[in-house]
Structures are given as structure tokens and as C-alpha cells.
Design an enzyme around this catalytic site. Structure first.
Site, PDB file in Angstrom:
ATOM      1  N   ASP A   8       0.864  -1.175   0.000  1.00  0.00           N
ATOM      2  CA  ASP A   8       0.000   0.000   0.000  1.00  0.00           C
ATOM      3  C   ASP A   8       0.906   1.231   0.000  1.00  0.00           C
ATOM      4  O   ASP A   8       2.134   1.117  -0.169  1.00  0.00           O
ATOM      5  CB  ASP A   8      -1.005  -0.044   1.170  1.00  0.00           C
ATOM      6  N   HIS A   9       0.300   2.395   0.200  1.00  0.00           N
ATOM      7  CA  HIS A   9       1.088   3.639   0.175  1.00  0.00           C
ATOM      8  C   HIS A   9       2.166   3.644   1.257  1.00  0.00           C
ATOM      9  O   HIS A   9       3.220   4.240   1.086  1.00  0.00           O
ATOM     10  CB  HIS A   9       0.155   4.843   0.339  1.00  0.00           C
ATOM     11  N   CYS A  65       3.178  -3.181   3.992  1.00  0.00           N
ATOM     12  CA  CYS A  65       2.365  -2.014   4.347  1.00  0.00           C
ATOM     13  C   CYS A  65       3.119  -1.264   5.438  1.00  0.00           C
ATOM     14  O   CYS A  65       4.327  -1.442   5.583  1.00  0.00           O
ATOM     15  CB  CYS A  65       0.942  -2.423   4.746  1.00  0.00           C
ATOM     16  N   THR A  67       2.942  -1.388   8.813  1.00  0.00           N
ATOM     17  CA  THR A  67       3.419  -2.276   9.881  1.00  0.00           C
ATOM     18  C   THR A  67       3.605  -3.723   9.432  1.00  0.00           C
ATOM     19  O   THR A  67       4.253  -4.507  10.128  1.00  0.00           O
ATOM     20  CB  THR A  67       2.399  -2.305  11.033  1.00  0.00           C
ATOM     21  N   GLY A  70      -1.661  -5.437   8.827  1.00  0.00           N
ATOM     22  CA  GLY A  70      -2.878  -5.535   8.011  1.00  0.00           C
ATOM     23  C   GLY A  70      -2.714  -6.522   6.873  1.00  0.00           C
ATOM     24  O   GLY A  70      -3.589  -7.372   6.628  1.00  0.00           O
ATOM     25  N   HIS A  98      10.597 -23.715   9.236  1.00  0.00           N
ATOM     26  CA  HIS A  98       9.624 -24.451  10.059  1.00  0.00           C
ATOM     27  C   HIS A  98       8.185 -24.323   9.573  1.00  0.00           C
ATOM     28  O   HIS A  98       7.372 -25.191   9.843  1.00  0.00           O
ATOM     29  CB  HIS A  98       9.683 -23.961  11.520  1.00  0.00           C
ATOM     30  N   HIS A 133       7.805 -30.675  10.614  1.00  0.00           N
ATOM     31  CA  HIS A 133       7.182 -29.378  10.329  1.00  0.00           C
ATOM     32  C   HIS A 133       6.088 -29.527   9.282  1.00  0.00           C
ATOM     33  O   HIS A 133       5.072 -28.832   9.345  1.00  0.00           O
ATOM     34  CB  HIS A 133       8.246 -28.376   9.882  1.00  0.00           C
TER      35      HIS A 133
HETATM   36  C1  RB5 Z   1      -1.821   2.777   6.349  1.00  0.00           C
HETATM   37  O1  RB5 Z   1      -1.801   4.021   6.948  1.00  0.00           O
HETATM   38  C2  RB5 Z   1      -1.536   1.699   7.363  1.00  0.00           C
HETATM   39  O2  RB5 Z   1      -2.629   1.543   8.205  1.00  0.00           O
HETATM   40  C3  RB5 Z   1      -1.188   0.411   6.671  1.00  0.00           C
HETATM   41  O3  RB5 Z   1      -0.086   0.600   5.853  1.00  0.00           O
HETATM   42  C4  RB5 Z   1      -0.815  -0.773   7.543  1.00  0.00           C
HETATM   43  O4  RB5 Z   1       0.137  -0.413   8.485  1.00  0.00           O
HETATM   44  C5  RB5 Z   1      -1.932  -1.526   8.126  1.00  0.00           C
HETATM   45  O5  RB5 Z   1      -1.749  -2.568   8.778  1.00  0.00           O
END
Ligand code: RB5
Length: 140
Positions: A8-9, A65, A67, A70, A98, A133
Site C-alpha cells: 500500500d502507500h 504495508c 506495519t 494488516g 519451520h 514441520h
Molecule cells: C496505512 O496508513 C496503514 O494503516 C497500513 O499501511 C498498515 O500499516 C496496516 O496494517
């Protein structure tokens, strides 16, 4: 191998660094976007990449993304997808050895590009250990 990649962005700048690394390592990369920094919805990209892995069009997938959380949540809802959120090297190696992870998720706001490239390098080049495994994977 053929690797599908999506972001994503929040992950676009890291994707731009990972793609050439994978190509240098001899992999064929199918980049499913996004391709601009406008805000987009990560599930759209996770679905496309996971569908390619499910269908066997690509052997593995990489999703980035902000983190990685998501992307990994969406990816693990797909039958046959074993997505691993790896923001450090040990988990990246173990997710292959594993867990036979077929999708790597990373958080571009969590790891710097230097570490992320090493994670990707380790993840694509580590083999599944099989044996006990495989039995565990067959249980879910
Ligand atoms: C986008 O702002 C952010 O929520 C997305 O990239 C991600 O971290 C979601 O899990």
C-alpha cells in the site's frame, strides 16, 4: 522463482528497493502495485498477491504495508496461504524452515531498508526443512 509483490502507500518506498534486489538474485517479480503514494487500501493488494500464489501463478508473495500487520491479517484468510510477518531476520528464516511460509509480510514503518533487504534475501533463499514441520502444517 516467480514472486508476486504488492504494497500500500505505506510500503511503496520499500517495495521500490525490494524489487531490484529480487531481480538481482535471479527471481522474476510480478509487481501488482500500488504504484503511487496516494492512500490506498491494503486488502486490495493482499488479495491480488495471494490469489496469484493460490493459483500457482507465483511460487511466493511479498506484501508490504506500514506495519505489515494488516497485510498479514488479510493474507492468512486465504486457503493455502501461510503468511509470516517478519520484521527481523530470525523470524524470516524460521518462517521458511519451520512454517514453509509462502507469503512474506513486512512493515516499512517498522524496519529500515537495510534490514528489510536482508530479511527479503534470507526469506527467498531459505528452504523448508520438512519432516515434523510438514506434519504440523498438515494439521491446519
Ligand atoms: C496505512 O496508513 C496503514 O494503516 C497500513 O499501511 C498498515 O500499516 C496496516 O496494517
Amino acid at each position: 522463482m516467480k514472486i508476486s509483490i504488492g504494497c500500500d502507500h505505506g510500503g511503496i518506498s520499500l517495495k521500490a528497493e525490494i524489487v531490484p534486489l529480487l531481480q538481482e538474485l535471479g527471481h522474476v517479480v510480478d509487481d501488482k502495485g500500488c504504484f503511487a503514494t496516494e492512500s490506498v487500501d491494503y486488502p486490495d493488494f493482499a488479495k491480488v498477491v495471494c490469489a496469484q500464489v493460490q493459483k500457482g501463478e507465483c511460487e511466493r508473495g511479498i506484501l508490504i504495508c506500514g506495519t505489515g500487520v494488516g497485510m498479514s491479517m488479510v493474507a492468512n484468510r486465504f486457503e493455502g496461504i501461510r503468511a509470516a510477518l517478519c520484521n527481523e531476520l530470525f523470524t524470516a528464516r524460521m518462517s521458511r524452515e519451520h512454517n514453509d511460509a509462502n507469503v512474506l509480510c513486512m512493515g516499512a514503518r517498522v524496519v529500515g531498508p537495510g534490514l528489510a533487504l536482508e530479511i527479503a534475501r534470507a526469506w527467498v533463499s531459505t528452504d523448508f526443512a520438512g519432516g515434523r514441520h510438514q506434519r504440523r502444517i498438515d494439521m491446519f
